[in-house]
Design a protein around this motif. Structure first.
Motif, PDB file in Angstrom:
ATOM      1  N   GLU A 123      89.431  93.820  46.990  1.00  0.00           N
ATOM      2  CA  GLU A 123      89.580  94.898  46.010  1.00  0.00           C
ATOM      3  C   GLU A 123      88.719  96.123  46.316  1.00  0.00           C
ATOM      4  N   GLN A 124      87.485  95.915  46.724  1.00  0.00           N
ATOM      5  CA  GLN A 124      86.605  97.061  46.967  1.00  0.00           C
ATOM      6  C   GLN A 124      86.863  97.688  48.334  1.00  0.00           C
ATOM      7  N   LEU A 125      86.893  96.880  49.381  1.00  0.00           N
ATOM      8  CA  LEU A 125      87.120  97.424  50.715  1.00  0.00           C
ATOM      9  C   LEU A 125      88.588  97.762  50.941  1.00  0.00           C
ATOM     10  N   SER A 126      89.476  96.853  50.560  1.00  0.00           N
ATOM     11  CA  SER A 126      90.924  97.123  50.568  1.00  0.00           C
ATOM     12  C   SER A 126      91.382  97.809  51.846  1.00  0.00           C
ATOM     13  N   ASN A 127      91.024  97.165  52.972  1.00  0.00           N
ATOM     14  CA  ASN A 127      91.402  97.706  54.269  1.00  0.00           C
ATOM     15  C   ASN A 127      92.121  96.613  55.051  1.00  0.00           C
ATOM     16  N   PHE A 172      68.393  87.541  53.965  1.00  0.00           N
ATOM     17  CA  PHE A 172      69.525  87.483  53.042  1.00  0.00           C
ATOM     18  C   PHE A 172      69.571  88.747  52.194  1.00  0.00           C
ATOM     19  N   CYS A 173      68.424  89.115  51.653  1.00  0.00           N
ATOM     20  CA  CYS A 173      68.327  90.281  50.781  1.00  0.00           C
ATOM     21  C   CYS A 173      68.747  91.554  51.504  1.00  0.00           C
ATOM     22  N   VAL A 174      68.211  91.761  52.696  1.00  0.00           N
ATOM     23  CA  VAL A 174      68.511  92.969  53.467  1.00  0.00           C
ATOM     24  C   VAL A 174      69.978  92.995  53.891  1.00  0.00           C
ATOM     25  N   SER A 175      70.529  91.857  54.293  1.00  0.00           N
ATOM     26  CA  SER A 175      71.915  91.801  54.764  1.00  0.00           C
ATOM     27  C   SER A 175      72.904  92.170  53.669  1.00  0.00           C
ATOM     28  N   VAL A 176      72.739  91.577  52.493  1.00  0.00           N
ATOM     29  CA  VAL A 176      73.666  91.878  51.395  1.00  0.00           C
ATOM     30  C   VAL A 176      73.463  93.310  50.913  1.00  0.00           C
ATOM     31  N   PHE A 177      72.212  93.769  50.892  1.00  0.00           N
ATOM     32  CA  PHE A 177      71.942  95.150  50.497  1.00  0.00           C
ATOM     33  C   PHE A 177      72.630  96.129  51.454  1.00  0.00           C
ATOM     34  N   CYS A 178      72.590  95.839  52.752  1.00  0.00           N
ATOM     35  CA  CYS A 178      73.244  96.705  53.732  1.00  0.00           C
ATOM     36  C   CYS A 178      74.757  96.693  53.571  1.00  0.00           C
ATOM     37  N   THR A 179      75.307  95.572  53.110  1.00  0.00           N
ATOM     38  CA  THR A 179      76.747  95.519  52.854  1.00  0.00           C
ATOM     39  C   THR A 179      77.134  96.543  51.803  1.00  0.00           C
ATOM     40  N   GLY A 180      76.407  96.553  50.686  1.00  0.00           N
ATOM     41  CA  GLY A 180      76.699  97.530  49.640  1.00  0.00           C
ATOM     42  C   GLY A 180      76.377  98.949  50.052  1.00  0.00           C
ATOM     43  N   LEU A 181      75.421  99.095  50.978  1.00  0.00           N
ATOM     44  CA  LEU A 181      74.994 100.426  51.401  1.00  0.00           C
ATOM     45  C   LEU A 181      75.961 101.055  52.405  1.00  0.00           C
ATOM     46  N   PHE A 182      76.476 100.228  53.340  1.00  0.00           N
ATOM     47  CA  PHE A 182      77.276 100.777  54.443  1.00  0.00           C
ATOM     48  C   PHE A 182      78.760 100.398  54.396  1.00  0.00           C
ATOM     49  N   ALA A 183      79.136  99.319  53.707  1.00  0.00           N
ATOM     50  CA  ALA A 183      80.536  98.887  53.654  1.00  0.00           C
ATOM     51  C   ALA A 183      80.980  98.815  52.200  1.00  0.00           C
ATOM     52  N   HIS A 184      81.508  99.916  51.685  1.00  0.00           N
ATOM     53  CA  HIS A 184      81.828  99.958  50.263  1.00  0.00           C
ATOM     54  C   HIS A 184      83.119 100.703  49.946  1.00  0.00           C
ATOM     55  N   MET A 257      82.569  97.821  42.446  1.00  0.00           N
ATOM     56  CA  MET A 257      81.917  96.586  42.866  1.00  0.00           C
ATOM     57  C   MET A 257      80.737  96.857  43.790  1.00  0.00           C
ATOM     58  N   ARG A 258      80.645  98.083  44.301  1.00  0.00           N
ATOM     59  CA  ARG A 258      79.555  98.406  45.211  1.00  0.00           C
ATOM     60  C   ARG A 258      78.212  98.184  44.537  1.00  0.00           C
ATOM     61  N   TRP A 259      78.032  98.754  43.368  1.00  0.00           N
ATOM     62  CA  TRP A 259      76.763  98.618  42.666  1.00  0.00           C
ATOM     63  C   TRP A 259      76.606  97.235  42.061  1.00  0.00           C
ATOM     64  N   ALA A 260      77.726  96.604  41.697  1.00  0.00           N
ATOM     65  CA  ALA A 260      77.655  95.246  41.156  1.00  0.00           C
ATOM     66  C   ALA A 260      77.149  94.264  42.199  1.00  0.00           C
TER      67      ALA A 260
END
Length: 276
Positions: A123-127, A172-184, A257-260
């Motif tokens: 739903e969020q990336l939808s690619n 774990f924290c940095v990886s998921v944070f980077c997901t929301g930061l760079f892939a949204h 969902m990016r911020w969620a």
């Protein structure tokens, strides 16, 4: 080693046993994602039901190890035992108590990664170039080296058990944070591919690390009680991250969902702070 075998079993089930080529579910788009989900659920039920029945049959019947105390029922005896364990932790083992408090938060976050990944990707990336099947495959495969990293650190004593666990939590924290930061967005969706391996590695690393530290903290003579409480802590707020994810991403709230997604690294960070 248990985590490695578990991951291999999941991978075999995902690819070989189910017999669903990745491209079949990977082709799910907003137009046919329901069909792909139905196919996946159908195969899971067909293949999983016999295994579940065999597992239940292997458990067998056994006599009760303890009799219920007078005035207790099956509905309340567990809660009373939890209350007694909390009292014991507070009075005798404060370090172990803080471990359990931190574990409650970071385990809820770790479990939520699996729950919300599919929804975020579809739903969020939808690619069309980013499929849930491919992302899940990469994540599952990378769990194995993550578990081996955790085992090697413990065997070679490269870090203390606490330092190893904190390292897994930070990754774990940095990886998921980077997901929301760079892939949204659909335009940035491909950025998830170089990030996903680190999520898988941290997922595999965290399990042996947290159990090694737990074994060091548990005092002799109450292993069964503390392992039972360990399982309780893994479930007690497992509902919180998915609920926050849904509420935050609702149109009435932030609507994305990016911020969620940031609820996951937030809980990992909170757990690491409590542990530290």
């Amino acid at each position: 080693s248990t985590k490695v075998f578990e991951t291999v079993a999941i991978l075999v089930f995902f690819v070989a046993v189910l017999g669903i080529p990745p491209f079949l579910l990977g082709g799910c788009t907003p137009d046919n994602d329901i069909s792909g989900a139905v196919i996946g659920q159908l195969f899971v039920v067909i293949v999983g039901t016999p295994f579940a029945l065999v597992g239940l049959n292997l458990i067998g019947k056994r006599p009760a190890l303890h009799e219920l105390a007078e005035g207790s029922t099956l509905a309340t005896v567990g809660l009373r035992q939890v209350a007694r364990t909390i009292g014991t932790l507070r009075s005798k083992y404060p370090n172990l108590m803080w471990f359990f408090i931190g574990y409650t938060f970071w385990e809820a976050a770790t479990g939520a990664v699996t729950t919300i990944t599919g929804q975020y990707i579809i739903e969020q990336l939808s690619n069309p170039a980013v499929s849930f099947a491919n992302v899940a495959m990469i994540m599952i495969i990378c769990i194995i080296p993550g578990a081996l990293i955790g085992l090697r650190i413990a065997d070679k004593k490269l870090l203390t058990s606490k330092q190893s666990l904190l390292g897994a939590l930070c990754l774990f924290c940095v990886s998921v944070f980077c997901t929301g930061l760079f892939a949204h967005t659909p335009d940035t969706a491909l950025a998830i591919y170089p990030i996903v391996p680190f999520i898988g590695i941290s997922n595999g690393w965290i399990y042996p690390a947290q159990r090694n530290l737990l074994m060091e903290l548990i005092p002799g003579g109450c292993e069964a009680e503390m392992m039972g409480f360990f399982q309780f802590c893994s479930m007690v707020i497992s509902w919180l991250p998915p609920l926050c994810f849904i509420v935050i991403s609702a149109p009435e709230a932030l609507g994305t969902m990016r911020w969620a997604l940031f609820i996951v690294p937030l809980l990992h960070l909170l757990g690491a702070i409590i542990l530290y």
